[in-house]
Design a protein around this motif. Structure first.
Motif, PDB file in Angstrom:
ATOM      1  N   ALA A  28      18.198  47.902  47.247  1.00 44.06           N
ATOM      2  CA  ALA A  28      18.371  46.469  47.258  1.00 44.06           C
ATOM      3  C   ALA A  28      19.743  46.094  46.535  1.00 44.06           C
ATOM      4  N   MET A  29      20.531  47.020  45.989  1.00 42.24           N
ATOM      5  CA  MET A  29      21.622  46.730  45.227  1.00 42.24           C
ATOM      6  C   MET A  29      22.636  46.014  45.904  1.00 42.24           C
ATOM      7  N   PRO A  30      23.072  46.863  47.198  1.00 40.68           N
ATOM      8  CA  PRO A  30      24.238  46.323  48.022  1.00 40.68           C
ATOM      9  C   PRO A  30      23.981  44.906  48.515  1.00 40.68           C
ATOM     10  N   TRP A  31      22.520  44.540  48.913  1.00 40.32           N
ATOM     11  CA  TRP A  31      22.120  43.070  48.957  1.00 40.32           C
ATOM     12  C   TRP A  31      22.453  42.029  48.333  1.00 40.32           C
ATOM     13  N   ALA A  32      22.162  42.719  46.962  1.00 33.57           N
ATOM     14  CA  ALA A  32      22.360  41.683  45.614  1.00 33.57           C
ATOM     15  C   ALA A  32      23.804  41.530  45.494  1.00 33.57           C
ATOM     16  N   MET A  33      24.452  42.452  45.733  1.00 40.66           N
ATOM     17  CA  MET A  33      26.027  42.331  45.521  1.00 40.66           C
ATOM     18  C   MET A  33      26.706  41.484  46.652  1.00 40.66           C
ATOM     19  N   VAL A  34      25.974  41.472  47.875  1.00 39.89           N
ATOM     20  CA  VAL A  34      26.669  40.516  48.863  1.00 39.89           C
ATOM     21  C   VAL A  34      26.192  39.262  48.667  1.00 39.89           C
ATOM     22  N   LEU A  35      25.096  38.911  48.045  1.00 40.95           N
ATOM     23  CA  LEU A  35      24.617  37.621  47.914  1.00 40.95           C
ATOM     24  C   LEU A  35      25.322  36.875  47.022  1.00 40.95           C
ATOM     25  N   ILE A  36      25.741  37.565  45.786  1.00 38.08           N
ATOM     26  CA  ILE A  36      26.223  37.160  44.588  1.00 38.08           C
ATOM     27  C   ILE A  36      27.921  36.918  44.857  1.00 38.08           C
ATOM     28  N   ALA A  37      28.592  37.739  45.731  1.00 35.80           N
ATOM     29  CA  ALA A  37      29.732  37.627  46.274  1.00 35.80           C
ATOM     30  C   ALA A  37      30.012  36.394  47.026  1.00 35.80           C
ATOM     31  N   SER A  38      28.930  36.308  47.833  1.00 29.42           N
ATOM     32  CA  SER A  38      29.067  34.925  48.761  1.00 29.42           C
ATOM     33  C   SER A  38      29.092  33.815  48.138  1.00 29.42           C
ATOM     34  N   LEU A  39      27.951  33.500  47.057  1.00 30.71           N
ATOM     35  CA  LEU A  39      27.951  32.343  46.356  1.00 30.71           C
ATOM     36  C   LEU A  39      29.249  32.119  45.437  1.00 30.71           C
ATOM     37  N   ILE A  40      29.649  33.163  45.019  1.00 31.72           N
ATOM     38  CA  ILE A  40      30.740  33.169  44.104  1.00 31.72           C
ATOM     39  C   ILE A  40      32.078  32.625  44.989  1.00 31.72           C
ATOM     40  N   GLY A  41      31.937  33.284  46.140  1.00 28.45           N
ATOM     41  CA  GLY A  41      33.167  33.293  46.919  1.00 28.45           C
ATOM     42  C   GLY A  41      33.267  32.091  47.757  1.00 28.45           C
ATOM     43  N   LEU A  42      32.266  31.092  47.771  1.00 27.68           N
ATOM     44  CA  LEU A  42      32.175  30.019  48.740  1.00 27.68           C
ATOM     45  C   LEU A  42      33.412  28.746  48.366  1.00 27.68           C
ATOM     46  N   PRO A  43      33.815  28.685  47.169  1.00 21.86           N
ATOM     47  CA  PRO A  43      34.761  27.693  46.983  1.00 21.86           C
ATOM     48  C   PRO A  43      35.954  28.313  46.311  1.00 21.86           C
ATOM     49  N   LEU A  44      35.928  29.644  46.256  1.00 24.28           N
ATOM     50  CA  LEU A  44      37.257  30.144  45.427  1.00 24.28           C
ATOM     51  C   LEU A  44      38.120  30.988  46.597  1.00 24.28           C
ATOM     52  N   PHE A  45      39.365  31.337  46.107  1.00 23.53           N
ATOM     53  CA  PHE A  45      40.404  31.808  46.718  1.00 23.53           C
ATOM     54  C   PHE A  45      39.986  33.321  46.751  1.00 23.53           C
ATOM     55  N   PHE A  46      40.405  33.961  47.756  1.00 20.16           N
ATOM     56  CA  PHE A  46      39.712  35.242  47.775  1.00 20.16           C
ATOM     57  C   PHE A  46      40.095  36.493  46.473  1.00 20.16           C
ATOM     58  N   GLU A  47      41.312  36.174  46.128  1.00 17.14           N
ATOM     59  CA  GLU A  47      42.097  36.768  44.845  1.00 17.14           C
ATOM     60  C   GLU A  47      41.402  36.389  43.913  1.00 17.14           C
ATOM     61  N   VAL A  48      40.901  35.098  43.440  1.00 14.48           N
ATOM     62  CA  VAL A  48      40.166  34.692  42.402  1.00 14.48           C
ATOM     63  C   VAL A  48      38.803  35.256  42.244  1.00 14.48           C
ATOM     64  N   GLY A  49      38.129  35.501  43.593  1.00 14.06           N
ATOM     65  CA  GLY A  49      36.687  35.912  43.490  1.00 14.06           C
ATOM     66  C   GLY A  49      36.795  37.375  43.244  1.00 14.06           C
ATOM     67  N   ILE A  50      37.961  38.075  43.743  1.00 17.33           N
ATOM     68  CA  ILE A  50      37.985  39.490  43.538  1.00 17.33           C
ATOM     69  C   ILE A  50      38.145  39.727  42.143  1.00 17.33           C
ATOM     70  N   VAL A  51      38.795  39.001  41.160  1.00 15.04           N
ATOM     71  CA  VAL A  51      39.157  39.389  39.726  1.00 15.04           C
ATOM     72  C   VAL A  51      37.986  39.092  39.078  1.00 15.04           C
ATOM     73  N   LEU A  52      37.149  38.069  39.536  1.00 13.57           N
ATOM     74  CA  LEU A  52      35.801  37.568  38.582  1.00 13.57           C
ATOM     75  C   LEU A  52      34.771  38.625  38.951  1.00 13.57           C
ATOM     76  N   LEU A  53      34.780  39.304  40.318  1.00 13.04           N
ATOM     77  CA  LEU A  53      33.596  40.160  40.434  1.00 13.04           C
ATOM     78  C   LEU A  53      34.229  41.613  40.159  1.00 13.04           C
ATOM     79  N   ILE A  54      35.411  41.934  39.944  1.00 13.70           N
ATOM     80  CA  ILE A  54      35.772  43.412  39.911  1.00 13.70           C
ATOM     81  C   ILE A  54      34.953  44.215  38.640  1.00 13.70           C
ATOM     82  N   PRO A  55      35.070  43.402  37.421  1.00 13.06           N
ATOM     83  CA  PRO A  55      34.254  44.025  36.390  1.00 13.06           C
ATOM     84  C   PRO A  55      32.583  44.200  36.680  1.00 13.06           C
ATOM     85  N   VAL A  56      31.999  43.381  37.219  1.00  8.97           N
ATOM     86  CA  VAL A  56      30.718  43.639  37.784  1.00  8.97           C
ATOM     87  C   VAL A  56      30.560  44.663  38.655  1.00  8.97           C
TER      88      VAL A  56
END
Length: 465
Positions: free
Chosen positions: A119-147
């Protein structure tokens, strides 16, 4: 939207720095890209130097005066760093606060406890899609990388198995779903309906992100089996922390910039009056830089205080967070310089001129034009803006749904094959510690899958609605 404005200006108002014909420009592009790849792979030259040399060589091959080629490269480098440099720095500070306070550790432990195994890859794609909705790609990358890195490290997962779904979620949102700048510009150019485009964009995005994310990550993990880069992994906080911040407050801190930017997008749609006080306020607090800056300041209190950090410790965290990103900023900036050299040499216009003689269905034409410009310039936004401007007259006799599908076809094409002339290519490569070849086999192939699947779904929808 600063980055978008810079790219539109670069694409539309800058006079070509060379009078070379299409054949010479095509040869120059191929030679420049080949030189960059050769310098990095064969001679092991640092990507920043290779991109710099490749940009100047491209200008020389195209017959541009050296001073103008230098000016184009430095302008592109400057605009790219200006657009994403501060965002990467602020995101890095927030990431360091998350890791050192134990907040990221709390998120990772919670995710591992509730979404382990398959289930982990599915959890990651869901989190990334929600976070990435209003964000520039680069901002989303920076926020998600540590996680992403901490989940892969702590849960002993393949980096590609966790990273590819996160990247897919961010990229699909960036290319297909408003309020990202590319889709918004295309909607305006073809006079499409925002609500219909948003609804159809989500409809196309869901199966696309599933195929390019969790499903492709299985293949990518077999193709490229690399360890998590230790230099980028936030260290597990020491056990002498007084108290780790709770999951709720940590998640709220991470999502704060998302909420602020999404609020701005919603206010822009509902109010739709640039002079209105409410919209002006949200235009400020919802801008990427301010949203991240506010989140960093809030994080000092919601993350640093529970962990018992002193003022000196907080200052040290900020200082340490900026050191690892110096090389990344230079490489991303040089990628932007190479892209600007391509644009100023007239490569984007060359693609537009050649494509005018193509006689194929409008949606496929829009996708192909966006693909060609994306390959030539490396910029998804420039590809979207240029393709939308070219095919806009075709939307005059289209229905509301088909005009929206035209926007999505352009967005899908703009994501095709990110390679060495794309700043995002170098951002992913450096954060994930990949070689150029490994990045091509994972990130670049993933982008191709997104583009082809989304484009195919758009064509399929055009037959049934």
């Amino acid at each position: 939207m600063t980055r978008l404005s810079v790219e539109i200006l670069a694409a539309d108002t800058v006079e070509p720095i060379t009078s070379a014909g299409h054949a010479q420009l095509g040869i120059a592009v191929l030679a420049g890209i080949a030189l960059i790849v050769l310098l990095i792979t064969k001679f092991k030259l640092h990507a920043f130097l290779a991109l710099t040399i490749g940009s100047l060589a491209l200008g020389a091959f195209a017959g541009a005066p050296l001073d103008k080629a230098i000016a184009s490269f430095t302008a592109g480098l400057g605009s790219t760093v200006a657009g994403v440099g501060v965002l990467i720095a602020l995101g890095s500070i927030l990431g360091k606060l998350l890791s050192d306070s134990g907040g990221a550790d709390r998120i990772v432990d919670t995710i591992l406890a509730r979404a382990g195994g398959r289930a982990m890859p599915w959890a990651m794609v869901l989190i990334a899609s929600l976070i990435g909705l209003p964000l520039f790609f680069e901002v989303g990358i920076v926020l998600l990388i540590p996680v992403v890195l901490m989940v892969a490290k702590r849960g002993n997962y393949s980096l590609m198995r966790i990273g590819i779904p996160a990247l897919a979620g961010l990229s699909v949102m960036h290319g297909l779903v408003p309020p990202h700048p590319g889709p918004l510009v295309a909607i305006d150019a073809v006079q499409a309906n925002l609500g219909v485009t948003l609804a159809l964009g989500v409809l196309v995005a869901v199966p696309t992100v599933i195929i390019a994310g969790p499903l492709f990550s299985k293949v990518a993990a077999r193709w490229v089996d690399v360890p998590v880069p230790e230099r980028m992994v936030p260290p597990r906080p020491s056990e002498d922390l007084e108290k780790r911040p709770g999951f709720g407050v940590t998640l709220a801190t991470v999502l704060l910039p998302v909420v602020l930017m999404l609020s701005k997008a919603l206010v822009d749609i509902v109010v739709d009056d640039p002079a209105h006080t409410v919209q002006r306020v949200f235009d400020v607090i919802g801008s990427p830089m301010i949203a991240l800056l506010v989140s960093v300041i809030v994080g000092i209190f919601t993350l640093g205080r529970p962990a018992g950090f002193s003022k000196q410790q907080l200052s040290g965290i900020v200082e340490k967070s900026l050191m690892p990103i110096a090389g990344i900023l230079l490489i991303v900036g040089a990628g932007g310089g190479f892209k600007q050299t391509l644009i100023d040499a007239g490569v984007g216009q060359m693609v537009l001129d050649v494509s005018k003689s193509w006689s194929i269905p409008a949606l496929l034409l829009a996708w192909l034009i966006a693909v060609a410009i994306r390959l030539a310039t490396g910029s998804a936004t420039v590809a979207t803006v240029s393709a939308a401007g070219l095919v806009a007259p075709l939307a005059a006799d289209m229905s509301t749904t088909h005009a929206a599908l035209l926007v999505l076809a352009i967005g899908a094409g703009s994501l095709f094959l990110s390679h060495v002339n794309d700043a995002g290519f170098w951002l992913v490569k450096e954060y994930f510690g990949l070689s150029v070849g490994q990045n091509l086999k994972t990130w670049s192939v993933m982008e191709c899958i997104i583009s082809v699947v989304a484009g195919g779904l758009v064509l399929l929808l055009s037959l049934v609605i």
